[in-house]
Structure formats: structure tokens, C-alpha cells
Motif scaffolding. Structure first.
Motif, PDB file in Angstrom:
ATOM      1  N   ARG A   8       0.964  -1.150  -0.028  1.00 32.06           N
ATOM      2  CA  ARG A   8       0.304   0.058  -0.015  1.00 32.06           C
ATOM      3  C   ARG A   8       0.849   1.427  -0.102  1.00 32.06           C
ATOM      4  O   ARG A   8       0.896   1.957   1.041  1.00 32.06           O
ATOM      5  N   PRO A   9       1.714   1.504  -0.934  1.00 35.15           N
ATOM      6  CA  PRO A   9       2.484   2.847  -1.036  1.00 35.15           C
ATOM      7  C   PRO A   9       1.708   4.079  -1.217  1.00 35.15           C
ATOM      8  O   PRO A   9       2.643   4.927  -0.753  1.00 35.15           O
ATOM      9  N   SER A  10       0.601   3.971  -1.504  1.00 33.35           N
ATOM     10  CA  SER A  10      -0.330   5.149  -1.537  1.00 33.35           C
ATOM     11  C   SER A  10      -0.757   5.750  -0.172  1.00 33.35           C
ATOM     12  O   SER A  10      -1.108   7.062   0.015  1.00 33.35           O
ATOM     13  N   VAL A  11      -0.550   5.097   1.052  1.00 34.29           N
ATOM     14  CA  VAL A  11      -1.060   5.346   2.108  1.00 34.29           C
ATOM     15  C   VAL A  11       0.063   6.076   2.907  1.00 34.29           C
ATOM     16  O   VAL A  11       1.240   6.237   2.820  1.00 34.29           O
ATOM     17  N   PRO A  12      -0.494   7.299   3.643  1.00 30.80           N
ATOM     18  CA  PRO A  12       0.453   8.151   4.240  1.00 30.80           C
ATOM     19  C   PRO A  12       1.068   7.532   5.366  1.00 30.80           C
ATOM     20  O   PRO A  12       0.878   7.848   6.543  1.00 30.80           O
ATOM     21  N   HIS A  13       2.125   6.552   5.207  1.00 34.13           N
ATOM     22  CA  HIS A  13       2.794   5.829   6.353  1.00 34.13           C
ATOM     23  C   HIS A  13       3.681   6.830   7.125  1.00 34.13           C
ATOM     24  O   HIS A  13       4.273   7.894   6.404  1.00 34.13           O
ATOM     25  N   THR A  14       3.809   6.599   8.121  1.00 33.42           N
ATOM     26  CA  THR A  14       4.633   7.326   9.222  1.00 33.42           C
ATOM     27  C   THR A  14       5.435   6.320   9.962  1.00 33.42           C
ATOM     28  O   THR A  14       4.944   5.180  10.156  1.00 33.42           O
ATOM     29  N   VAL A  15       6.602   6.829  10.554  1.00 35.50           N
ATOM     30  CA  VAL A  15       7.293   5.669  11.271  1.00 35.50           C
ATOM     31  C   VAL A  15       6.390   5.302  12.580  1.00 35.50           C
ATOM     32  O   VAL A  15       6.455   4.365  12.979  1.00 35.50           O
ATOM     33  N   ARG A  16       5.546   6.362  13.030  1.00 38.07           N
ATOM     34  CA  ARG A  16       4.791   6.281  14.137  1.00 38.07           C
ATOM     35  C   ARG A  16       3.779   5.168  13.811  1.00 38.07           C
ATOM     36  O   ARG A  16       3.596   4.117  14.473  1.00 38.07           O
ATOM     37  N   SER A  26      16.409  -0.490  10.399  1.00 38.36           N
ATOM     38  CA  SER A  26      17.787  -0.018  10.095  1.00 38.36           C
ATOM     39  C   SER A  26      18.881  -1.265  10.126  1.00 38.36           C
ATOM     40  O   SER A  26      19.480  -1.193   9.112  1.00 38.36           O
ATOM     41  N   ALA A  27      18.596  -1.858  11.006  1.00 40.69           N
ATOM     42  CA  ALA A  27      19.543  -3.232  11.108  1.00 40.69           C
ATOM     43  C   ALA A  27      19.207  -3.896   9.882  1.00 40.69           C
ATOM     44  O   ALA A  27      20.131  -4.656   9.341  1.00 40.69           O
ATOM     45  N   VAL A  28      17.943  -4.209   9.623  1.00 41.25           N
ATOM     46  CA  VAL A  28      17.555  -5.265   8.624  1.00 41.25           C
ATOM     47  C   VAL A  28      18.031  -4.532   7.096  1.00 41.25           C
ATOM     48  O   VAL A  28      18.463  -5.189   6.333  1.00 41.25           O
ATOM     49  N   PHE A  29      17.680  -3.370   7.039  1.00 37.30           N
ATOM     50  CA  PHE A  29      17.740  -2.565   5.671  1.00 37.30           C
ATOM     51  C   PHE A  29      18.809  -1.879   5.224  1.00 37.30           C
ATOM     52  O   PHE A  29      19.088  -1.477   4.206  1.00 37.30           O
ATOM     53  N   GLY A  30      19.526  -1.189   6.546  1.00 39.41           N
ATOM     54  CA  GLY A  30      20.705  -0.403   6.282  1.00 39.41           C
ATOM     55  C   GLY A  30      20.210   0.756   5.942  1.00 39.41           C
ATOM     56  O   GLY A  30      20.875   1.839   5.422  1.00 39.41           O
ATOM     57  N   GLU A  31      18.877   1.312   6.002  1.00 41.07           N
ATOM     58  CA  GLU A  31      18.526   2.499   5.704  1.00 41.07           C
ATOM     59  C   GLU A  31      17.094   2.814   6.708  1.00 41.07           C
ATOM     60  O   GLU A  31      16.537   1.877   7.282  1.00 41.07           O
ATOM     61  N   SER A  32      16.628   4.068   6.602  1.00 41.43           N
ATOM     62  CA  SER A  32      15.615   4.308   7.325  1.00 41.43           C
ATOM     63  C   SER A  32      14.181   3.724   6.902  1.00 41.43           C
ATOM     64  O   SER A  32      14.176   3.730   5.610  1.00 41.43           O
ATOM     65  N   PRO A  33      13.273   3.675   7.485  1.00 46.22           N
ATOM     66  CA  PRO A  33      11.739   3.234   6.921  1.00 46.22           C
ATOM     67  C   PRO A  33      11.209   4.316   5.932  1.00 46.22           C
ATOM     68  O   PRO A  33      11.029   4.011   4.894  1.00 46.22           O
ATOM     69  N   MET A  34      11.328   5.557   6.329  1.00 36.74           N
ATOM     70  CA  MET A  34      10.841   6.655   5.482  1.00 36.74           C
ATOM     71  C   MET A  34      11.850   6.630   3.846  1.00 36.74           C
ATOM     72  O   MET A  34      11.395   6.733   2.837  1.00 36.74           O
ATOM     73  N   SER A  35      12.987   6.381   4.030  1.00 40.75           N
ATOM     74  CA  SER A  35      13.900   6.154   2.982  1.00 40.75           C
ATOM     75  C   SER A  35      13.713   5.114   1.827  1.00 40.75           C
ATOM     76  O   SER A  35      13.420   5.119   0.660  1.00 40.75           O
ATOM     77  N   LEU A  36      13.135   4.019   2.726  1.00 43.31           N
ATOM     78  CA  LEU A  36      12.771   2.761   1.845  1.00 43.31           C
ATOM     79  C   LEU A  36      11.488   2.880   1.243  1.00 43.31           C
ATOM     80  O   LEU A  36      11.437   2.348   0.161  1.00 43.31           O
TER      81      LEU A  36
END
Length: 190
Positions: free
Chosen positions: A46-54, A72-82
Motif C-alpha cells: 500500500r505505497p499510497s497510504v501516508p505511512h509514518t514511522v509512528r 535500520s539493522a535489517v535494511f541499512g536505511e530508514s523506513p521513510m527512505s525505503l
């Protein structure tokens, strides 16, 4: 024999994940952390949903700090960057399909503003969405049936790998025999 076949399939999947642009294939490490896998699945489906870290951390039952650290440990980047990368891949697929207007593609990729979407898309792909669409349409009409090597090279290039990384990721052809341990069955030639 089924164990040997399973080995072949697993080996092929692992090799493919090195050069794949498919989000579900490229990160087998998420399988080791189910809450992070659920968060990633939510973002990808669901990429169109306004996801936030919270909202993501709440959805998987983690605190924001624990979620950020584990993600970050799994992907090597922040959730918002991914999430931004997932949205841009989704947008590129929609543009290549040529079924929606650019405004509709922007909304489907989670952007409320066409100008914000265009800026981000240009940063990721080096061209405006309309130019990308035109190039994708031109390339699809000029394309003949690609070979497996061409697909892998294209996937690696799209994934942002350098030529050196592409050479390192290219899997050598399978040679030799695989046997099914514990079955007493002789292997088969690959």
C-alpha cells in the motif's frame, strides 16, 4: 531427488536476489524479523497510504525507537527512505504501463502534490515522469525477446549497482552434480 530440486530452486532464488529490482526478492533478511517483515509488506502493498514511522511501529507493536533500530539493522536505511524507494519503483511501473495520468500516478505513489512527486522522481530516475514514460514506451516497442543475461544486467542497472558490483553479483553457471543427502539417490547433472 526432491531435496536436490529444492537446493536448485533456493540457489536460483538467492542468485536472482542479488540483481533483482523486485522488492520482495531483494531482502531475504527481513524474514528473520517478523514485525519488520510486516511493516515492509504494509509499505510495499500500500505505497499510497501516508505511512509514518509512528503508524508503522504502532501497526507492528513496537516502540518508535525499537522499530527504527530494528528496521535500520535489517535494511541499512530508514523506513521513510525505503518507503520513498518503494514508491518510486511503483510509480515507474505505473508510468511504464501508460494507463494513468501523471497526477494519478503521483496519488498512487503516495504524493499529494505533482510538483513534489516530479522532483523526487527526477532525483531517482534522472528524468521527468513524462520523459520516463515516453522512454519506457519507446523501449518496449523497440525491444526484442531479451536474453537472461540482458535481463540480469538490466535489473542490476535499475537497482543502482555499479559495473563492478554487477560483475561481482553475476552468478556463475551451475556445473557438476547435486545429490540428495540422506535419500541414497544419486544426484543429477546440472
Amino acid at each position: 531427488m526432491s531435496a536436490a530440486l529444492l537446493k536448485l530452486v533456493l540457489l536460483a532464488l538467492l542468485r536472482r536476489c542479488l540483481v533483482s529490482t523486485n522488492a520482495w526478492v531483494e531482502r531475504f533478511s527481513i524474514l528473520s524479523d517478523p514485525p519488520i517483515a510486516r511493516a515492509f509488506a504494509e509499505m510495499a502493498s500500500r505505497p499510497s497510504v501516508p505511512h509514518t514511522v509512528r503508524s508503522l511501529s504502532h501497526a507492528v507493536g513496537l516502540s518508535r525507537s525499537a522499530f527504527m533500530a530494528r528496521f535500520s539493522a535489517v535494511f541499512g536505511e530508514s523506513p521513510m527512505s525505503l518507503l520513498r524507494r518503494v514508491r518510486m519503483r511503483h510509480a515507474a511501473d505505473l508510468l511504464a504501463a501508460n494507463a494513468l495520468s501523471i497526477d494519478q500516478v503521483a496519488l498512487n505513489a503516495g504524493y499529494r502534490s505533482r510538483s513534489s512527486f516530479t522532483r523526487t522522481f527526477r532525483r531517482y530516475y534522472g528524468s521527468d515522469p513524462s520523459e520516463y514514460r515516453a522512454r519506457a514506451q519507446r523501449d518496449s516497442s523497440d525491444r526484442v525477446t531479451p536474453t537472461e543475461d540482458a535481463i540480469e544486467e538490466s535489473d542490476a542497472a535499475d537497482a543502482g549497482f555499479t559495473p563492478r558490483e554487477r560483475r561481482r553479483c553475476r552468478a556463475p553457471p551451475l556445473r557438476g552434480t547435486l545429490d540428495a543427502p540422506g535419500t541414497g539417490a544419486p544426484g543429477f547433472e546440472v
